[in-house]
Scaffold this active site. Structure first.
Site, PDB file in Angstrom:
ATOM      1  N   HIS A   3       0.830  -1.213   0.000  1.00  9.02           N
ATOM      2  CA  HIS A   3       0.000   0.000   0.000  1.00  9.02           C
ATOM      3  C   HIS A   3       0.859   1.256   0.000  1.00  9.02           C
ATOM      4  O   HIS A   3       0.422   2.316   0.438  1.00  9.02           O
ATOM      5  CB  HIS A   3      -0.994   0.009   1.163  1.00  9.02           C
ATOM      6  CG  HIS A   3      -2.129  -0.968   0.966  1.00  9.02           C
ATOM      7  ND1 HIS A   3      -3.360  -0.606   0.490  1.00  9.02           N
ATOM      8  CD2 HIS A   3      -2.187  -2.313   1.147  1.00  9.02           C
ATOM      9  CE1 HIS A   3      -4.136  -1.674   0.398  1.00  9.02           C
ATOM     10  NE2 HIS A   3      -3.442  -2.726   0.793  1.00  9.02           N
ATOM     11  N   ASP A  43       2.461   1.966  -3.030  1.00  7.16           N
ATOM     12  CA  ASP A  43       2.576   2.372  -4.445  1.00  7.16           C
ATOM     13  C   ASP A  43       1.715   3.581  -4.788  1.00  7.16           C
ATOM     14  O   ASP A  43       2.189   4.535  -5.374  1.00  7.16           O
ATOM     15  CB  ASP A  43       2.359   1.190  -5.411  1.00  7.16           C
ATOM     16  CG  ASP A  43       0.991   0.543  -5.366  1.00  7.16           C
ATOM     17  OD1 ASP A  43       0.215   0.804  -4.415  1.00  7.16           O
ATOM     18  OD2 ASP A  43       0.691  -0.254  -6.285  1.00  7.16           O
ATOM     19  N   GLY A  93      -6.681 -14.259  -7.447  1.00  4.57           N
ATOM     20  CA  GLY A  93      -7.180 -13.720  -6.181  1.00  4.57           C
ATOM     21  C   GLY A  93      -6.370 -14.144  -4.977  1.00  4.57           C
ATOM     22  O   GLY A  93      -6.833 -14.051  -3.839  1.00  4.57           O
ATOM     23  N   SER A 113      -1.225 -11.399  -8.101  1.00  2.00           N
ATOM     24  CA  SER A 113      -1.451 -10.555  -9.280  1.00  2.00           C
ATOM     25  C   SER A 113      -1.596 -11.315 -10.594  1.00  2.00           C
ATOM     26  O   SER A 113      -0.870 -11.082 -11.562  1.00  2.00           O
ATOM     27  CB  SER A 113      -0.381  -9.462  -9.418  1.00  2.00           C
ATOM     28  OG  SER A 113      -0.949  -8.409 -10.162  1.00  2.00           O
ATOM     29  N   GLU A 126      -6.596  -1.838 -16.160  1.00  2.00           N
ATOM     30  CA  GLU A 126      -7.148  -2.300 -14.875  1.00  2.00           C
ATOM     31  C   GLU A 126      -7.914  -1.183 -14.158  1.00  2.00           C
ATOM     32  O   GLU A 126      -8.984  -1.399 -13.605  1.00  2.00           O
ATOM     33  CB  GLU A 126      -6.026  -2.856 -13.987  1.00  2.00           C
ATOM     34  CG  GLU A 126      -6.553  -3.461 -12.696  1.00  2.00           C
ATOM     35  CD  GLU A 126      -5.721  -4.605 -12.167  1.00  2.00           C
ATOM     36  OE1 GLU A 126      -4.786  -5.066 -12.857  1.00  2.00           O
ATOM     37  OE2 GLU A 126      -5.996  -5.054 -11.035  1.00  2.00           O
ATOM     38  N   ASP A 161       2.283  -3.888  -9.704  1.00  2.00           N
ATOM     39  CA  ASP A 161       2.125  -5.239 -10.235  1.00  2.00           C
ATOM     40  C   ASP A 161       2.546  -5.322 -11.694  1.00  2.00           C
ATOM     41  O   ASP A 161       3.233  -6.256 -12.119  1.00  2.00           O
ATOM     42  CB  ASP A 161       0.661  -5.688 -10.124  1.00  2.00           C
ATOM     43  CG  ASP A 161       0.166  -5.720  -8.694  1.00  2.00           C
ATOM     44  OD1 ASP A 161       0.981  -5.487  -7.778  1.00  2.00           O
ATOM     45  OD2 ASP A 161      -1.030  -5.967  -8.498  1.00  2.00           O
ATOM     46  N   TYR A 213     -10.455  -1.392   0.448  1.00  2.00           N
ATOM     47  CA  TYR A 213      -9.324  -0.834  -0.298  1.00  2.00           C
ATOM     48  C   TYR A 213      -9.558   0.651  -0.561  1.00  2.00           C
ATOM     49  O   TYR A 213      -8.675   1.488  -0.366  1.00  2.00           O
ATOM     50  CB  TYR A 213      -9.187  -1.605  -1.613  1.00  2.00           C
ATOM     51  CG  TYR A 213      -7.970  -1.264  -2.437  1.00  2.00           C
ATOM     52  CD1 TYR A 213      -6.721  -1.793  -2.123  1.00  2.00           C
ATOM     53  CD2 TYR A 213      -8.085  -0.423  -3.539  1.00  2.00           C
ATOM     54  CE1 TYR A 213      -5.609  -1.491  -2.895  1.00  2.00           C
ATOM     55  CE2 TYR A 213      -6.976  -0.112  -4.308  1.00  2.00           C
ATOM     56  CZ  TYR A 213      -5.745  -0.654  -3.989  1.00  2.00           C
ATOM     57  OH  TYR A 213      -4.653  -0.356  -4.756  1.00  2.00           O
TER      58      TYR A 213
END
Ligand code: ADP
Ligand code: MG
Length: 414
Positions: free
Chosen positions: A55, A57, A154, A158, A192, A204, A256
Site C-alpha cells: 500500500h 505504491d 485472487g 497478481s 485495470e 504489479d 481498499y
C-alpha cells in the site's frame, strides 16, 4: 499429515503446461476461422510477490516486488475481422467485441448505456486493447487471443497484471507498436483502473514487465525509476514460501477504497502531495493534525516506506537473512495500523515463524490472499506442515502452500 500432502506440486518452469494449454485453446476456439488454426506467436508474463512495501505504491512511495515462476500465457494472431476475440481456459466461453466499440465500452465508469458488454474477465484483455488504442496503436485488423495461466487468481499474486502483461506484450508485437516494458506496464495499469475499474497502483504491472531471475525490482512509484536488486536467496539457502489462505479478496470494494481515501486525507492534512513526502520523523506532527484512524493508516505507509529502504540496504550488503525482522514488522503494521489482515493471514504468518521462517508477512492488497515466509531451505516442509495444522486447528479450509522463485518478466516465447 506429511509435508508432501500439504505442499502443492511445484510447477516446472521448463515445461510450460500453461503455454501448451494456450496453444490448444487457440486451436479449438479459433481454429475454424478464415485465418487458420495456427497462432502467430506465444507470449507470457508472470505473477508477482511483493517482498515488502504494501500500500505504498499509490502513495508514490517504494515497493520491492519480484516476478514469480508462475505465468499467464497467450497464443495470439491477427484475424482480419476488425474484432477482438478472447478465450481463456478460466472461462466457459470466449468473448468478443468490435474494435470500434471499445471506445464506447470504456472507461467503464463512462460506458454508454447502449455499449456492448462483456463478461468481467474479458475486460482485462479488451481493456488492454483499448488502452493501446488510446496510446495510438489501434488493433485495426482484429486479433484472436487465447489465454491460459498457472498464476492462482485472487491469491495476492497478481494474476491480473500477468494477464495484462501477456496480452499487452502480444499486441505490442503483433501490431508493431514498439512500446517498451514501462510503457506496457502503464497500458496494463490503465486497463485495470479504467476498463476493469479496479483502483490499483503501478507496482504489479512493473513487476510483471521488468522481472529478472534471482532479483527483485526496487521501484520508486513517483518517478517510476526501477532498480534491479539481487536477492541472493539461493546462495544463502533461502526460499520464499507462499501460504495461500484461499480466502479471496475483492480489490475494488470498500476496504481498499477506504484505505486509499485515508491516505489522501492524511497527505492533505500534512500539506504534502503524497505520503511519500512524510518521513518517520514527521509522525509526531501527524499526531497533532489528524484523527486516530487516519494516523494509523499514515503511520503504516510512512514506516513501510522506510522498511523498503532498509530491506534494499540489507540485500545490497549481501545479507538477505537480515530482512526477516523487517518482514515481521511489515506484517504487524498491516495488522494493527492499516488493519487489512485477516485471521487466516495472521495464523499463517505465526505458524511459519514458529516453524523456522526468518520472517513472514501477508502480501498483496489484503483482506485475504496469501502470506509469504522467508524460509531456510531445510525448514520448508516444517513451515508447510505447521501452516496446514494451524489452519486445521483454527477450523479454516486447508491453505495452498508452495514456493516461488524470482523469475524473468514478460516476454515472447515463440
Ligand atoms: P489477483 O490478486 O489475482 O490479481 P484480481 O482480482 O486483481 O486478483 O484479478 C483477478 C481477475 O483477473 C480474475 O477474476 C479474472 O477476471 C482476471 N484473470 C486473471 N487471470 C485470468 C485468466 N487466466 N483468464 C481470464 N481472466 C483472468
Ligand atoms: Mg490483481
Amino acid at each position: 499429515m506429511t509435508a508432501e500432502a500439504t505442499m502443492d506440486a511445484a510447477p516446472d518452469p521448463r515445461v510450460p503446461a500453461a503455454g501448451a494449454a494456450a496453444q490448444a485453446l487457440f486451436a479449438s476456439t479459433f481454429g475454424a476461422s478464415t485465418f487458420g488454426a495456427l497462432p502467430t506467436g506465444a507470449w507470457s508474463a508472470p505473477g508477482r510477490v511483493n517482498l515488502i512495501g504494501e500500500h505504498t505504491d499509490y502513495n508514490e512511495g517504494f515497493v520491492l516486488p519480484f516476478a514469480i515462476d508462475r505465468r499467464t500465457h497467450v497464443a495470439a494472431a491477427l484475424n482480419g475481422t476488425g474484432r477482438i476475440r478472447v478465450a481463456s481456459t478460466f472461462a466457459d466461453a470466449p468473448a468478443e467485441a468490435a474494435l470500434d466499440d471499445l471506445d464506447v465500452m470504456f472507461p467503464a465508469s463512462e460506458a454508454r448505456s447502449d455499449a456492448p458488454r462483456v463478461t468481467e474477465w474479458a475486460t482485462y484483455p479488451l481493456g488492454v486493447a483499448w488502452a493501446l488504442r488510446l496510446a495510438g496503436t489501434a488493433a485495426g485488423a482484429g486479433v484472436d487471443i487465447a489465454i491460459a495461466s498457472d498464476v492462482p487468481v485472487g491469491a495476492g499474486l497478481s494474476s491480473s497484471a500477468a494477464i495484462e502483461g501477456a496480452v499487452a506484450s502480444a499486441l505490442n508485437d503483433l501490431l508493431g507498436a514498439g512500446l517498451g516494458p514501462v510503457a506496457l506496464a502503464q497500458i496494463g495499469r490503465r486497463a485495470e483502473n479504467e476498463a476493469v475499474g479496479a483502483p490499483t497502483g503501478i507496482m504489479d504491472q512493473m513487476a510483471a514487465m521488468l522481472g529478472r531471475t534471482d532479483a527483485a525490482i526496487f521501484l520508486d512509484c513517483r518517478s517510476l525509476a526501477a532498480d534491479i536488486v539481487d536477492l541472493g536467496f539461493s546462495a544463502a539457502g533461502l526460499e520464499i514460501v507462499v501460504i495461500d489462505t484461499r480466502v479471496s479478496h475483492a480489490h475494488s470494494t470498500g476496504g481498499y477504497r477506504e484505505r486509499r481515501d485515508a491516505c489522501e486525507r492524511g497527505a492533505a492534512l500534512m500539506g504534502v502531495p503524497a505520503l511519500r513526502d512524510v518521513s518517520v520523523g514527521d509522525l509526531e506532527r501527524a499526531q497533532q493534525v489528524m484523527d486516530a484512524v487516519t494516523l494509523r493508516r499514515v503511520r503504516h505507509v510512512v514506516t513501510e516506506n522506510q522498511r523498503v529502504l532498509d530491506t534494499v540496504r540489507a540485500l545490497r550488503a549481501g545479507s538477505p537473512a537480515e530482512i526477516g525482522p523487517l518482514l515481521d514488522a511489515s506484517h504487524a503494521s498491516m495488522r494493527d495500523d492499516f488493519e487489512i489482515s485477516t485471521p487466516e493471514l495472521d495464523v499463517a504468518v505465526e505458524a511459519a515463524r514458529a516453524a523456522g521462517a526468518l520472517g513472514a508477512r501477508m502480501t498483496g492488497g489484503g483482506f485475504g490472499g496469501a502470506a509469504i515466509a522467508l524460509t531456510p531451505h531445510e525448514r520448508i516442509d516444517a513451515v508447510a506442515e505447521a501452516a496446514a495444522s494451524a489452519f486445521a486447528s483454527a477450523g479454516f479450509a486447508a491453505p495452498h502452500v508452495f514456493t516461488v522463485a524470482p523469475s524473468h518478466g514478460a516476454r515472447r516465447d515463440a
